[in-house]
Enzyme design. Sequence first.
Site, PDB file in Angstrom:
ATOM      1  N   GLU A 260       0.808  -1.490  -0.031  1.00 21.13           N
ATOM      2  CA  GLU A 260      -0.040  -0.548  -0.458  1.00 21.13           C
ATOM      3  C   GLU A 260       1.201   0.747   0.068  1.00 21.13           C
ATOM      4  OE1 GLU A 260      -3.001  -0.030  -0.488  1.00 21.13           O
ATOM      5  OE2 GLU A 260      -3.074  -1.410  -1.299  1.00 21.13           O
ATOM      6  N   TRP A 263       2.308   1.611  -3.638  1.00 25.86           N
ATOM      7  CA  TRP A 263       0.751   2.398  -4.380  1.00 25.86           C
ATOM      8  C   TRP A 263       0.856   3.641  -4.216  1.00 25.86           C
ATOM      9  CZ3 TRP A 263      -1.989   0.831  -8.000  1.00 25.86           C
ATOM     10  CH2 TRP A 263      -2.621   0.196  -8.412  1.00 25.86           C
ATOM     11  N   TRP A 291     -19.987  11.537 -20.782  1.00 20.52           N
ATOM     12  CA  TRP A 291     -20.493  12.139 -20.115  1.00 20.52           C
ATOM     13  C   TRP A 291     -22.277  12.213 -20.417  1.00 20.52           C
ATOM     14  CZ3 TRP A 291     -17.611   8.552 -17.391  1.00 20.52           C
ATOM     15  CH2 TRP A 291     -16.200   9.186 -17.342  1.00 20.52           C
ATOM     16  N   ASN A 326     -11.743   2.666   1.935  1.00 19.07           N
ATOM     17  CA  ASN A 326     -11.315   3.098   0.784  1.00 19.07           C
ATOM     18  C   ASN A 326     -11.915   1.540   0.125  1.00 19.07           C
ATOM     19  OD1 ASN A 326      -9.244   3.430  -1.309  1.00 19.07           O
ATOM     20  ND2 ASN A 326      -8.266   1.911  -1.060  1.00 19.07           N
ATOM     21  N   TRP A 344     -15.361  11.534 -14.241  1.00 20.71           N
ATOM     22  CA  TRP A 344     -14.782  11.219 -13.207  1.00 20.71           C
ATOM     23  C   TRP A 344     -14.147  12.704 -12.910  1.00 20.71           C
ATOM     24  CZ3 TRP A 344      -9.751  12.633 -12.914  1.00 20.71           C
ATOM     25  CH2 TRP A 344      -9.163  13.029 -14.703  1.00 20.71           C
ATOM     26  N   TRP A 367      -9.153   7.808  -9.176  1.00 18.58           N
ATOM     27  CA  TRP A 367     -10.999   8.324  -9.947  1.00 18.58           C
ATOM     28  C   TRP A 367     -10.398   8.036 -11.169  1.00 18.58           C
ATOM     29  CZ3 TRP A 367     -15.371   9.471  -8.810  1.00 18.58           C
ATOM     30  CH2 TRP A 367     -15.762   9.695  -7.849  1.00 18.58           C
TER      31      TRP A 367
END
Length: 435
Positions: A260, A263, A291, A326, A344, A367
Amino acid sequence: MAKKVSVFWFRRDLRLEDNVGFRKALEGEHPVLPIFIFDKEILDELPKDDARVSFIFETLQQMRGLLQEKYGADLALFHGTPQAVWENLFENYEIQEVYTNHDYEPYAKQRDEQIEALLNKKRCLFHTFKDQVIFEKSEVVKDDGSPYVVYTPYKNKWKERFNASLLEAHKTAPLFSNLLDEKELPQVSLEEMGFKKSSITVPEYNASPSLISNYEDTRNFPAKENGTSRLGPHLRFGTVSVRQLMKKAIAEKNEVFWNELIWREFFMQILWHFPHTAQRSFRPKYDRIAWRNSETEFEKWKKGETGYALVDAGMRELNATGYMHNRVRMLVASFLCKHLLIDWRWGEAYFAKKLLDYDMSANVGNWQWAAGSGVDAAPYFRIFNPMTQVDKFDKQRAYINKWVPDLQELTYPQKMVDHKMARERCLKIYKEAVA
């Protein structure tokens, strides 16, 4: 006559210990004036009770208290544009050198270039250091020098390059006698900056051995009170050293917790190499998506009134606390982009306004992952089912019952969109755009 000094500029590193740039400044030949600038360019965009501003202010007060009490020193606080603050500093001090730690976001890079140009004009040296990551910029790249855009090979190369010496602490306290001996340094208050103390507080983080060793068993279940570390804001503002956390992850032999943290560095190097991703899709064809961008539906999503209990629980938790688990973040992001076909960037901007742990690289990265438009993204046809997600991650409905107490009331909204219809509509629109 003005004093000859070095300046250390705190930014995303709000701690006195194990701070690379601060250590380097204290090792220099001049007394060190530590400063923090409440940047108007950033603050003017924020709500006046922003919890992150309160957190930064309170953290700085704690740092000042420690410096005053133990070392008879202080930390200067300014409010203004960085350019104006630095011009003012040169009027009051004979600044020889400026030290700070790297900051990687697009605005920060532009700001630092402007300040470096000003310092060059003043014949003042500008030293910046790596502090908030283990590897930065192009330190972990493919053999041909190009950046990784898929996490797993990046992680593997990261671990290949890693060695324990990178985690050595940069001890600063032994050098605090080199701080500027001046009692009346400039200060500002929240009120003077037009802010007030927020009712939302940033919780303490938990990086205990038990949390780390049980991390993969607890991290996916939002109802577990202490299932996650709450480290996000502390890493964002540097109240904890990443080296210290990496040490703990390795000591507990917990690959998941370690991964993590990697990341985080993966997304930071993506934003560094591809700064356009803050505004545009990493995969350009995804900017062709038609969209729907319904303002009415966006408002329902923001308020947690979609009629899907786990989505609503997440949004209500975010609005009330500045935090969202999360696992739930993935669902609410997917729901906005795929079920409602809302860009987004709208969701990213709302999270940026609300999240205590907002970090541009991770927020944009996650996102775009949810929308299918980013590096290492979920394929566009992966669409979370908001009902089966409940059975997987909140089977007892404990999280939902906490944040959606009106679930059984007549006032609770109907589902704003049918899942099957929304899924088919999404697949059609995406396929037309990216085919």
